[in-house]
Design an enzyme around this catalytic site. Structure first.
Site, PDB file in Angstrom:
ATOM      1  N   ASP A  67       0.853  -1.206   0.142  1.00 14.06           N
ATOM      2  CA  ASP A  67       0.090  -0.117   0.065  1.00 14.06           C
ATOM      3  C   ASP A  67       0.776   1.233   0.240  1.00 14.06           C
ATOM      4  O   ASP A  67       1.987   1.166   0.356  1.00 14.06           O
ATOM      5  CB  ASP A  67      -0.936  -0.176   1.189  1.00 14.06           C
ATOM      6  CG  ASP A  67      -0.460  -0.713   2.433  1.00 14.06           C
ATOM      7  OD1 ASP A  67       0.746  -0.510   2.437  1.00 14.06           O
ATOM      8  OD2 ASP A  67      -1.200  -1.143   3.310  1.00 14.06           O
ATOM      9  N   ASN A 137      -7.668  -4.398  14.022  1.00 17.79           N
ATOM     10  CA  ASN A 137      -9.029  -4.531  13.697  1.00 17.79           C
ATOM     11  C   ASN A 137      -9.137  -5.508  12.474  1.00 17.79           C
ATOM     12  O   ASN A 137     -10.224  -5.748  12.000  1.00 17.79           O
ATOM     13  CB  ASN A 137      -9.636  -2.900  12.963  1.00 17.79           C
ATOM     14  CG  ASN A 137      -8.985  -2.480  11.776  1.00 17.79           C
ATOM     15  OD1 ASN A 137      -7.966  -3.518  11.334  1.00 17.79           O
ATOM     16  ND2 ASN A 137      -9.506  -1.530  11.273  1.00 17.79           N
ATOM     17  N   HIS A 139      -7.174  -5.793   9.921  1.00 18.75           N
ATOM     18  CA  HIS A 139      -7.186  -5.565   8.415  1.00 18.75           C
ATOM     19  C   HIS A 139      -5.662  -6.095   7.964  1.00 18.75           C
ATOM     20  O   HIS A 139      -4.824  -6.106   8.557  1.00 18.75           O
ATOM     21  CB  HIS A 139      -7.124  -3.825   8.068  1.00 18.75           C
ATOM     22  CG  HIS A 139      -6.063  -2.971   8.693  1.00 18.75           C
ATOM     23  ND1 HIS A 139      -5.933  -1.613   8.972  1.00 18.75           N
ATOM     24  CD2 HIS A 139      -4.694  -3.289   8.744  1.00 18.75           C
ATOM     25  CE1 HIS A 139      -5.093  -1.170   9.248  1.00 18.75           C
ATOM     26  NE2 HIS A 139      -4.162  -2.358   9.252  1.00 18.75           N
ATOM     27  N   GLU A 144      -9.587  -2.577   4.866  1.00 12.32           N
ATOM     28  CA  GLU A 144     -10.257  -2.344   6.375  1.00 12.32           C
ATOM     29  C   GLU A 144     -11.540  -3.215   6.471  1.00 12.32           C
ATOM     30  O   GLU A 144     -12.082  -3.959   5.405  1.00 12.32           O
ATOM     31  CB  GLU A 144     -10.767  -1.002   6.449  1.00 12.32           C
ATOM     32  CG  GLU A 144      -9.600   0.062   6.421  1.00 12.32           C
ATOM     33  CD  GLU A 144      -8.920   0.017   7.734  1.00 12.32           C
ATOM     34  OE1 GLU A 144      -8.676  -0.860   8.476  1.00 12.32           O
ATOM     35  OE2 GLU A 144      -8.337   0.994   7.900  1.00 12.32           O
TER      36      GLU A 144
HETATM   37  C1  F6R Z   1       1.175  -1.903   6.169  1.00 15.86           C
HETATM   38  C2  F6R Z   1       0.020  -2.647   6.328  1.00 15.86           C
HETATM   39  C3  F6R Z   1      -0.900  -2.538   7.389  1.00 15.86           C
HETATM   40  C4  F6R Z   1       0.037  -2.923   8.735  1.00 15.86           C
HETATM   41  C5  F6R Z   1      -0.648  -3.082   9.871  1.00 15.86           C
HETATM   42  C6  F6R Z   1      -0.148  -3.283  11.087  1.00 15.86           C
HETATM   43  O1  F6R Z   1       1.797  -1.911   4.861  1.00 15.86           O
HETATM   44  O2  F6R Z   1      -0.319  -2.818   5.183  1.00 15.86           O
HETATM   45  O3  F6R Z   1      -1.761  -3.443   7.171  1.00 15.86           O
HETATM   46  O4  F6R Z   1       0.715  -4.132   8.360  1.00 15.86           O
HETATM   47  O5  F6R Z   1      -1.537  -1.808  10.101  1.00 15.86           O
HETATM   48  O6  F6R Z   1       0.865  -2.164  11.461  1.00 15.86           O
HETATM   49  P1  F6R Z   1       1.794  -2.484  12.539  1.00 15.86           P
HETATM   50  O7  F6R Z   1       2.925  -3.290  12.034  1.00 15.86           O
HETATM   51  O8  F6R Z   1       2.355  -0.955  12.443  1.00 15.86           O
HETATM   52  O9  F6R Z   1       1.236  -2.625  13.789  1.00 15.86           O
END
Ligand code: F6R
Length: 268
Positions: A67, A137, A139, A144
């Site tokens: 992303d 959550n 994702h 989401e």
């Molecule tokens: C990042 C992404 C998100 C993260 C997720 C966890 O490229 O796609 O899905 O993997 O939000 O983030 P952290 O590792 O910061 O808890």
């Protein structure tokens, strides 16, 4: 799903690095799917160390990130391009022309950009190993809750929870984007292997829903239950809500025998 529980986050990163290293050493033109966020930082550290000490070469590696923020300037310190440069790309011998993120600059059409990203992945032969984190959550990428389980790369509006979880990364006065381009769940499911890392107690409920809940758009990571080769690396805190931990430990011990014999990618 292959669920592996480690004593701590450092061991999760080491294990993830072993998977990545084996792919790079095994394939002549490996395609890696990458994630940003706090969780994979220690993985990237390990890979950089291995590059410096053991000559792990990224020369033939192509990468596709999950992303990128919508309309963000790639040189902004908050862009995921900058994150990848800081944590991995500038420290290894990767050709930056072979590193892709699903960008959508001002004036570009998100739909066209999403389709072009899908096409680029296809042209490179698809993703061999997709690294993932998980949101509190549930994702994956920026898919989401309520994201279609067959979605492709597109623009998504972030939830208030994700915006507030990520606000720690923005300095006071800095504008935090509320939209992002993200690979879809269908895009992620097309990877030959997925490697999800989750560490810390704040991920325990999402991990439980992903592994032990029903497959549901309300927990996008639960789609991985339908993936042929999903490896889930957890530390004890992230695994704490799982009730079947002794089975996962036992299955992991048995699996190690297969890995010793056939290597990590024994389904490849
Ligand atoms: C990042 C992404 C998100 C993260 C997720 C966890 O490229 O796609 O899905 O993997 O939000 O983030 P952290 O590792 O910061 O808890």
């Amino acid at each position: 799903m292959q669920i592996i529980i480690y004593d701590n986050a450092q061991l999760v990163a080491q294990s993830a690095a072993n998977w990545v290293k084996e792919l790079i050493n095994k394939k002549t033109d490996p395609v890696l799917g990458l994630a940003t966020g706090s969780t994979p930082i220690s993985l990237y550290k390990q890979l950089v160390e291995q590059h410096k000490s053991n000559n792990l070469s990224f020369k033939n590696v192509t990468t596709f990130n999950l992303d990128e923020y919508h309309q963000i300037d790639p040189v902004s310190s908050q862009s995921y391009r900058s994150f990848m440069t800081e944590h991995l790309f500038k420290h290894v011998d990767i050709d930056v022309n072979n590193t892709y993120l699903p960008t959508c600059a001002v004036g570009e059409n998100p739909r066209t950009q999403g389709l072009a990203y899908e096409e680029k992945i296809k042209q490179q032969g698809g993703v061999d190993l997709q690294v993932l984190g998980i949101g509190a959550n549930g994702h994956i990428g920026f898919n989401e809750p309520t994201s279609s389980l067959s979605s492709r790369t597109r623009i998504k509006t972030l939830t208030q929870q994700t915006i507030s979880d990520n606000s720690r990364l923005f300095k006071p006065g800095e504008q935090q984007p509320t939209m992002a381009m993200t690979m879809g769940i269908g895009t992620i499911m097309d990877a030959r292997y997925v490697l999800l890392m989750a560490t810390g107690a704040n991920k325990a409920n999402a991990v439980k829903d992903m592994i032990a809940g029903g497959v549901s758009a309300m927990c996008p990571a639960s789609a991985l239950q339908m993936h042929e080769n999903a490896i889930i690396l957890l530390d004890k805190a992230a695994a704490s809500e799982l009730s079947d931990q002794s089975y996962y430990q036992w299955a992991d011990n048995e699996n190690r025998k297969l890995i010793e014999h056939y290597g990590y990618f024994h389904n490849y």
